[in-house]
Scaffold this active site. Structure first.
Site, PDB file in Angstrom:
ATOM      1  N   THR A  61       0.829  -1.204   0.000  1.00 53.03           N
ATOM      2  CA  THR A  61       0.000   0.000   0.000  1.00 53.03           C
ATOM      3  C   THR A  61       0.869   1.262   0.000  1.00 53.03           C
ATOM      4  OG1 THR A  61      -0.029  -0.088   2.437  1.00 53.03           O
ATOM      5  CG2 THR A  61      -1.899  -1.081   1.275  1.00 53.03           C
ATOM      6  N   HIS A  62       0.260   2.347  -0.508  1.00 51.23           N
ATOM      7  CA  HIS A  62       0.747   3.716  -0.244  1.00 51.23           C
ATOM      8  C   HIS A  62      -0.437   4.349   0.459  1.00 51.23           C
ATOM      9  CE1 HIS A  62       4.541   4.041  -2.357  1.00 51.23           C
ATOM     10  NE2 HIS A  62       4.033   3.545  -3.469  1.00 51.23           N
ATOM     11  N   ARG A  92       5.993   3.201   2.762  1.00 54.32           N
ATOM     12  CA  ARG A  92       6.121   4.591   3.208  1.00 54.32           C
ATOM     13  C   ARG A  92       7.507   5.170   2.932  1.00 54.32           C
ATOM     14  NH1 ARG A  92       7.239   8.768   4.429  1.00 54.32           N
ATOM     15  NH2 ARG A  92       6.486  10.235   5.987  1.00 54.32           N
ATOM     16  N   LYS A  93       8.497   4.308   2.700  1.00 53.97           N
ATOM     17  CA  LYS A  93       9.878   4.764   2.441  1.00 53.97           C
ATOM     18  C   LYS A  93      10.317   5.836   3.446  1.00 53.97           C
ATOM     19  CE  LYS A  93       9.812   3.876  -2.558  1.00 53.97           C
ATOM     20  NZ  LYS A  93       8.370   3.671  -2.807  1.00 53.97           N
ATOM     21  N   GLY A  98      16.103   9.628  13.184  1.00 53.17           N
ATOM     22  CA  GLY A  98      15.448   8.592  13.983  1.00 53.17           C
ATOM     23  C   GLY A  98      14.243   9.092  14.751  1.00 53.17           C
TER      24      GLY A  98
HETATM   25  O1  S5P Z   1      12.563   1.400  -6.888  1.00 52.13           O
HETATM   26  C1  S5P Z   1      11.357   1.362  -6.695  1.00 52.13           C
HETATM   27  C2  S5P Z   1      10.835   1.088  -5.422  1.00 52.13           C
HETATM   28  C3  S5P Z   1       9.460   1.039  -5.255  1.00 52.13           C
HETATM   29  S1  S5P Z   1       8.865   0.568  -3.708  1.00 52.13           S
HETATM   30  N1  S5P Z   1      10.489   1.557  -7.719  1.00 52.13           N
HETATM   31  C4  S5P Z   1       9.116   1.511  -7.554  1.00 52.13           C
HETATM   32  O2  S5P Z   1       8.384   1.648  -8.546  1.00 52.13           O
HETATM   33  N2  S5P Z   1       8.578   1.306  -6.300  1.00 52.13           N
HETATM   34  C5  S5P Z   1       7.115   1.277  -6.065  1.00 52.13           C
HETATM   35  O3  S5P Z   1       6.577   0.166  -6.778  1.00 52.13           O
HETATM   36  C6  S5P Z   1       6.330   2.490  -6.538  1.00 52.13           C
HETATM   37  O4  S5P Z   1       6.178   3.438  -5.496  1.00 52.13           O
HETATM   38  C7  S5P Z   1       4.980   1.908  -6.942  1.00 52.13           C
HETATM   39  O5  S5P Z   1       4.129   1.795  -5.816  1.00 52.13           O
HETATM   40  C8  S5P Z   1       5.341   0.497  -7.399  1.00 52.13           C
HETATM   41  C9  S5P Z   1       5.494   0.349  -8.892  1.00 52.13           C
HETATM   42  O6  S5P Z   1       4.261   0.539  -9.528  1.00 52.13           O
HETATM   43  P1  S5P Z   1       4.045   0.174 -11.076  1.00 52.13           P
HETATM   44  O7  S5P Z   1       2.636   0.623 -11.354  1.00 52.13           O
HETATM   45  O8  S5P Z   1       5.064   0.920 -11.872  1.00 52.13           O
HETATM   46  O9  S5P Z   1       4.212  -1.337 -11.184  1.00 52.13           O
END
Ligand code: S5P
Length: 273
Positions: A61-62, A92-93, A98
């Site tokens: 999720t986001h 959430r990255k 901290g």
């Molecule tokens: O390097 C990354 C890391 C992540 S978590 N590249 C990405 O695209 N993501 C996430 O993966 C991005 O925030 C999105 O939620 C998903 C890719 O989505 P898509 O529609 O391109 O498959």
């Protein structure tokens, strides 16, 4: 890496309880698919989770892109996670000092620590971010400790990503320093052997690799996203493939989820043979 072993074998021997659970779910459902459910209303999210639930191991999720987030979002998602036996990964990255990430993770508007089995962070702030999140998830009075884990975002799929080289190596070092909390990485390949790390691997090191940027019908988007196929990702060491638009924006999302499941599983079987 232990990527030539089956999920079942890794579930039996992995020192981390959440990693064991991840591998057990994958084995039980014959799925290494994480769907990136990047929709913007609670109804769409819960509808996707219910329809795709049988075919996925994890939902990503986001949660902050929902226009109507409420406690019903969370109770709904948790009920579907039990119904279909999948885990929840909030993307959430975290990337701050901290003291700040502890407040973003635990409590606040989103209460991420209460419902997300898996979270991720970037190590731009240094090793302290991992220490801070571990401290919160493993506090003696926090009831969900054994069911919480962190993935370090060690690489990115976007064009021109700066998460390379020494940065990626530091991600591996920090993961090695927090084995009871760090499950592994979000990366485009398995990491650990030749990164120029300074912390030596332990015997039982078995990082879990989640690879995003997986799509069967597209090479990328207009904003720099770069895709590879399930076969390519799993061949490079992905244990779980993450697909967003390739699944939820397909003409039939259930059909697409099944296709990613089949291809992901076939690529895994080929790898462990
Ligand atoms: O390097 C990354 C890391 C992540 S978590 N590249 C990405 O695209 N993501 C996430 O993966 C991005 O925030 C999105 O939620 C998903 C890719 O989505 P898509 O529609 O391109 O498959």
């Amino acid at each position: 890496s232990k990527s030539h072993l089956t999920y079942g074998a890794r579930a039996r021997t992995h020192p981390n309880p959440l990693a064991r659970r991840l591998f057990e779910v994958a084995e039980a459902k014959q799925s290494n698919v994480t769907v990136s459910a990047d929709v913007t209303t609670t109804q769409e999210l819960l509808d996707l989770a219910d329809r795709l639930g049988p075919y996925i191991a994890v939902i990503k999720t986001h949660i902050d892109i929902l226009s109507d987030f409420s406690s019903e979002t969370i109770t709904g998602l948790q009920a579907l996670a039990s119904k279909h036996n999948f885990l929840i990964f909030e993307d959430r990255k975290f990337i701050d000092i901290g003291n700040t990430v502890q407040k973003q993770y635990h409590g606040g508007a989103l209460r991420i620590s209460e419902w997300a089995h898996i979270i991720n962070c970037a190590v731009l702030p240094g090793e302290g971010i991992v220490q801070a999140l571990a401290q919160t998830a493993q506090a003696p009075d926090f009831p969900h400790g054994p069911e919480r884990g962190l993935l370090i975002l060690a690489e990115m799929t976007s064009k021109g990503s700066l998460a390379t080289g020494a940065y990626t190596a530091a991600s591996v070092d920090y993961a090695r320093n927090y084995p009871s909390f760090v499950l592994g990485f979000v990366s485009t390949r398995s990491l650990g052997e030749a990164e120029g790390t300074t912390v030596a691997p332990s015997e039982e090191e078995d990082f879990v690799v989640f690879t995003t940027g997986v799509n069967l019908s597209s090479k990328g988007d207009k904003l720099g996203q770069q895709y590879q196929t399930p076969q390519s990702a799993i061949g490079r060491g992905a244990d779980f493939i993450i697909a967003g638009r390739g699944i939820y924006a397909a003409p039939d999302a259930v059909d697409a989820a099944r296709q990613y499941q089949q291809q992901g599983w076939a690529a895994y079987l080929a790898r462990v043979q």
